[in-house]
Design an enzyme around this catalytic site. Structure first.
Site, PDB file in Angstrom:
ATOM      1  N   GLU A  70       0.876  -1.410   0.080  1.00 57.05           N
ATOM      2  CA  GLU A  70      -0.059   0.151  -0.022  1.00 57.05           C
ATOM      3  C   GLU A  70       0.633   1.320   0.024  1.00 57.05           C
ATOM      4  O   GLU A  70       2.148   1.278   0.092  1.00 57.05           O
ATOM      5  CB  GLU A  70      -0.917  -0.123   1.360  1.00 57.05           C
ATOM      6  CG  GLU A  70      -0.202   0.036   2.416  1.00 57.05           C
ATOM      7  CD  GLU A  70      -0.849   0.181   3.816  1.00 57.05           C
ATOM      8  OE1 GLU A  70      -2.009  -0.280   3.824  1.00 57.05           O
ATOM      9  OE2 GLU A  70      -0.471   0.439   4.870  1.00 57.05           O
ATOM     10  N   HIS A  72       0.262   5.797   1.067  1.00 55.87           N
ATOM     11  CA  HIS A  72      -0.784   6.653   1.453  1.00 55.87           C
ATOM     12  C   HIS A  72       0.032   7.966   1.962  1.00 55.87           C
ATOM     13  O   HIS A  72       1.268   7.671   2.082  1.00 55.87           O
ATOM     14  CB  HIS A  72      -1.431   6.214   2.966  1.00 55.87           C
ATOM     15  CG  HIS A  72      -0.649   5.021   3.479  1.00 55.87           C
ATOM     16  ND1 HIS A  72       0.618   5.909   4.222  1.00 55.87           N
ATOM     17  CD2 HIS A  72      -0.504   3.918   3.909  1.00 55.87           C
ATOM     18  CE1 HIS A  72       1.307   4.624   4.898  1.00 55.87           C
ATOM     19  NE2 HIS A  72       0.334   3.557   4.604  1.00 55.87           N
ATOM     20  N   HIS A  76       5.090   6.307   8.197  1.00 53.80           N
ATOM     21  CA  HIS A  76       5.369   5.419   9.226  1.00 53.80           C
ATOM     22  C   HIS A  76       6.537   5.571   9.698  1.00 53.80           C
ATOM     23  O   HIS A  76       7.726   5.531   8.910  1.00 53.80           O
ATOM     24  CB  HIS A  76       5.068   4.005   8.854  1.00 53.80           C
ATOM     25  CG  HIS A  76       3.764   3.675   8.432  1.00 53.80           C
ATOM     26  ND1 HIS A  76       2.618   3.840   8.918  1.00 53.80           N
ATOM     27  CD2 HIS A  76       3.567   2.830   7.143  1.00 53.80           C
ATOM     28  CE1 HIS A  76       1.723   3.069   8.246  1.00 53.80           C
ATOM     29  NE2 HIS A  76       1.968   2.704   7.239  1.00 53.80           N
ATOM     30  N   HIS A 110       4.943   0.202   0.101  1.00 54.16           N
ATOM     31  CA  HIS A 110       5.760  -0.385   1.277  1.00 54.16           C
ATOM     32  C   HIS A 110       4.982  -1.648   1.581  1.00 54.16           C
ATOM     33  O   HIS A 110       3.607  -1.994   1.567  1.00 54.16           O
ATOM     34  CB  HIS A 110       5.995   0.426   2.406  1.00 54.16           C
ATOM     35  CG  HIS A 110       4.562   0.981   3.306  1.00 54.16           C
ATOM     36  ND1 HIS A 110       3.898   1.988   2.363  1.00 54.16           N
ATOM     37  CD2 HIS A 110       4.040   0.622   4.184  1.00 54.16           C
ATOM     38  CE1 HIS A 110       2.809   2.194   3.293  1.00 54.16           C
ATOM     39  NE2 HIS A 110       2.831   1.439   4.033  1.00 54.16           N
ATOM     40  N   CYS A 124       5.059   0.203  15.081  1.00 46.58           N
ATOM     41  CA  CYS A 124       4.689   1.149  13.913  1.00 46.58           C
ATOM     42  C   CYS A 124       4.115   2.452  14.582  1.00 46.58           C
ATOM     43  O   CYS A 124       3.201   2.365  15.216  1.00 46.58           O
ATOM     44  CB  CYS A 124       3.781   0.627  12.852  1.00 46.58           C
ATOM     45  SG  CYS A 124       3.497   1.853  11.416  1.00 46.58           S
TER      46      CYS A 124
HETATM   47 MN    MN Z   1       1.165   1.568   5.808  1.00 49.38          MN
END
Ligand code: MN
Length: 162
Positions: A70, A72, A76, A110, A124
């Site tokens: 994914e 976004h 992270h 990632h 995370c």
């Molecule tokens: Mn992610």
């Protein structure tokens, strides 16, 4: 307030339990998004508080499993906490192990894979309020797979660390 009043705030102290669990923390199968492909991943939210702008979660990927591929706008901050595996960030695939740090920039593909015999567990850090992940289109996947190292990673057979 009675000691047994369940309306009070959670304790400041939550003891570690065996097998990478924590007292009072629910261990759930990872299923943030029904559209997303993933395998053998659990999630525990360690810190989430309305006074915090972020959340800290512990994900664990069983051997052979993988997180969602994914991207976004939110970022992270990841610390590998248990075991080893491989990670894709952008156009780079790397072997990762305990205490390694991985930064995922905005809008960057990632994925984490537990490619060895051990689980891959990682902490995370993420914004509490964040955009919904995007999943790759067929064209996105084709572009990623044009790189042999990424293609091997996505097949679950990354090149040995060298
Ligand atoms: Mn992610």
């Amino acid at each position: 307030m009675s000691e047994h009043d369940t309306s009070k705030s959670p304790s400041a102290f939550r003891t570690a339990e065996p097998d990478y669990r924590w007292q009072g923390v629910e261990c759930r199968p990872y299923k943030e998004d029904d559209r997303a492909l993933f395998k053998a991943v659990t999630r525990q939210v360690l810190f989430s508080d309305q006074n915090l702008a972020g959340e800290l979660r512990y994900f664990e990927v069983a051997p052979g499993g993988f997180s969602t591929l994914e991207r976004h706008a939110h970022v992270h901050g990841v610390m590998i906490f248990r075991g080893a595996g491989h990670c894709l960030v952008g156009d780079e695939v790397r072997a990762v192990g305990e205490r390694d740090l991985v930064s995922i920039p905005p809008m960057t593909w990632h994925q984490f894979r537990a490619t060895g015999a051990s689980p891959l567990g990682f902490l995370c850090l993420v914004d509490a309020v964040r955009d919904r992940p995007q999943l790759p289109t067929a064209d996105d996947l084709a572009a990623l797979e044009a790189d042999p190292a990424i293609a091997a990673f996505l097949r679950g057979a990354p090149a040995p660390a060298g």
